[in-house]
Design a protein around this motif. Sequence first.
Motif, mmCIF file in Angstrom:
data_model
loop_
_atom_site.group_PDB
_atom_site.id
_atom_site.type_symbol
_atom_site.label_atom_id
_atom_site.label_comp_id
_atom_site.label_asym_id
_atom_site.label_seq_id
_atom_site.Cartn_x
_atom_site.Cartn_y
_atom_site.Cartn_z
ATOM 1 N N ALA A 219 0.814 -1.218 0.000
ATOM 2 C CA ALA A 219 0.000 0.000 0.000
ATOM 3 C C ALA A 219 0.846 1.267 0.000
ATOM 4 C CB ALA A 219 -0.934 -0.008 1.217
ATOM 5 N N ASP A 220 2.051 1.207 0.601
ATOM 6 C CA ASP A 220 2.911 2.392 0.651
ATOM 7 C C ASP A 220 3.786 2.539 -0.582
ATOM 8 O OD1 ASP A 220 4.612 0.306 1.012
ATOM 9 O OD2 ASP A 220 5.402 0.967 2.952
ATOM 10 N N GLY A 221 3.591 1.666 -1.586
ATOM 11 C CA GLY A 221 4.327 1.769 -2.831
ATOM 12 C C GLY A 221 5.614 0.977 -2.878
ATOM 13 N N THR A 222 6.011 0.358 -1.762
ATOM 14 C CA THR A 222 7.234 -0.435 -1.754
ATOM 15 C C THR A 222 6.966 -1.819 -2.326
ATOM 16 O OG1 THR A 222 6.779 -1.165 0.508
ATOM 17 C CG2 THR A 222 8.150 0.790 0.243
ATOM 18 N N PRO A 223 7.991 -2.454 -2.904
ATOM 19 C CA PRO A 223 7.796 -3.771 -3.512
ATOM 20 C C PRO A 223 7.444 -4.839 -2.473
ATOM 21 C CG PRO A 223 9.823 -2.741 -4.299
ATOM 22 C CD PRO A 223 9.340 -1.917 -3.154
ATOM 23 N N PHE A 224 6.654 -5.802 -2.895
ATOM 24 C CA PHE A 224 6.261 -6.925 -2.042
ATOM 25 C C PHE A 224 7.436 -7.889 -1.918
ATOM 26 C CE2 PHE A 224 4.399 -11.187 -1.548
ATOM 27 C CZ PHE A 224 3.619 -10.983 -0.415
#
Length: 771
Positions: free
Chosen positions: A449-454
């Motif tokens: 959700a914060d834009g960082t990769p999973f």
Amino acid sequence: MIKRLVCLSLFISFLHAQYATLRGKVIDESGEPIIAALVFIPKIKKGTYTNNDGLFSIDKIPVGTYEVIVSSMGYDTLKQTIDLSYPRTYTVSWVLSVQAIQLEAVEIVEEAQDVVIERKKVTTAVTRLTPKQIEVIPSLGAPDLAQYLQVLPGVVFTGDQGGQLYIRGGTPIMNKTLLDGAIIYSPFHSIGLFSVFDLDYIRSADVYSAAFPANYGGRISSIIDIRTRNGNFQRFTGKLYANPITAGLLVEGPIMKPKEGEGGISYLISARHAYLNQTSKTLYPYVNDTLGLPFSFSDFYSKFTIGAGANSISFFGFHQQDQVLYGYPVDVLWRSSGGGSRFMLLPTSSDLIFTGGFAYSRFKSQVINVSENFPKTSSINGFNGFLDFSYIFNSIDEFAYGIEILGFTTDYIYTNALGFQARQRQSNTEFAVYTRYKKVLLSKHKQLADGTPFERAVIEPSVRFHYYNNYNYISLEPRLRAKLNFEGWSLSAGIGRFAQNLMAAVSDRDIVNLFQGFVAAPEDLPDKRLKHNLQVAWHYLLGVEIQIARRLKGSVEAWYKDFKQVTAINRDRLFPNDPLFITETGYAYGTDFIITYRTPSLYVYLVYGLMKTERFAPQLRYAPIWDRRHNLNFVAEYRIGNLISRYYSEARWRFSLRWNLGSGLPFTQTQAFYEQLSFILGGAQTNYITQNGNLGIVLSDAYNQARLPYYHRLDIAIKRYFALSERMLLQIYLSVINVYNRANIFYFDRIRYRRIDQLPILPTLGIQFNF
């Protein structure tokens, strides 16, 4: 063409050289590291979380000046401007101040971790314990690590009065316990419900029950790695408590306060004494036919720390003693002492994290048998040291390598029931090198959700080369742990080879092992299954974690331990030429199901284990005495009300319970009795007509094929907290062990034809004062 390639190479190097690395340590005002604090640089939208030591590292930062935000639940947010104008590594230390807010709004991060899937590390078969978690368990007297270990997956506890702790099929000697890197040879007191570590100075305890990484070695079943906290760097503080079982005192404070999170000197001193042998006859006269509980022990620990920030060194010492005065059949006494040092350095302008330590410890145990004049003693003293070189890169990946050296001397004297004496005195030295790597694989198509990769997967390969000097043998021990993450669930696996020199100087077939002894691997091991004399095991591990709901997590862990070679005392030695030791093999496997639920006011923990252990001795196949097939633990705690100040955050009321159900342990039935005559002193000239022999026992040839009844017990506790001032907190607690007074059998005394039960109902009322 060559000139163009050279120019291109120089240009690429120049571009890489324009990046800086920011790393450091985040601590609280007392100097303790803050775990999982967020360090974030808004300008480039890049950040990371601190690890278990409060350390962080952010690389590939374009040179320049940045505002860095450091935040953690329960602390004031820190905003710091830092100049990263040069392409090098910058090392910092930042201090966060405690934020006084409502308890319901705060979830202490280390508490909440057990209900969230950790995607950046492999957590299967690893449990991190903190004092706040351990305090949940209703306890006999003050909370203790030993009492919480009993509810962990795969742990079997054989008895309250002299029982032992077995972790996923391994015997106590197969478990290594470390205290800030120092080897503790006897981590539990004889009563079984208390460890030698007072909870007041423990920061964390990592319990590896299978497939542990290569930085740990020398044991073939499990690891308990205990880290202690530093003394308070800002103010004098302490704790005093007393109950019918134990009384303790802890004091700590600064000798020299740090400046801007760096420097400073602090101390921490802890002392505890148990006087159960004196109070039990008066308060619990119904225990053991008015004889009470003959246990007493004392523990002392001290620590001095130089440096509150990224660079620090600590010196510690400990002394423990234990005595069990049964009178009949035996009295047991032991003492343990030692000390050491541990340091951490983050060199300036380097990505290296350099840690190391050195320690010395000694242990001596003695048995006084009223019916025999033969000695039974054991002692071990040794040293161990390590150096670890680690790096954090890409903010989440880790690489480390290190060396370890240790040496010990054992002296063991034992006489069996037939009067044959065995003695071994031996010195050993060992040397090991290891390397480990952790790589987090990020998804290219999925983002959080914060834009960082999973974080799609984690792989943790490691390898250890362990050299045993006395046997001129190098043990190659590859290990691998891995995790694959999906939306809402994860799959983990592990495998590894493990070797061990040290062995127990007692028989694994004895139910009560109050005597603790140690010997090195014998040089003349008969019927050995491998080309060397060491004990060896392979571990296999598979786990699944499911995020059932936001505060609810489920786990399933399947494990298998293949004991390729196990060395044991030959308790059936009949003649002087018979071997002192025997060689066994075996296996242990099981599946554990775990449910954890946590809110700010309610905590529920449920674990069910299905397991089987089997050993193969010469001409004998048997289930060992810790082979508990079914084991269920239910733990719950409910909190009411708030007590908030700058120095503590606690509920007014805490209600907790624990219920344990376990299937019966195996035992061998009695077949007959006879008069046992001794021919040791007189040989063939012994006058057996006038001799008064001892009572001998003929056991069934169906070894350990009978089962004791099921074990079950309910414990409860109520705690009430009173705020006396902003810095003073008073706690009054009532706990009841075995609430419905279940008569759980411990063992049957065949000689006196008497059933020995485990602890009956034991209520305790205690008081604790924090200042």
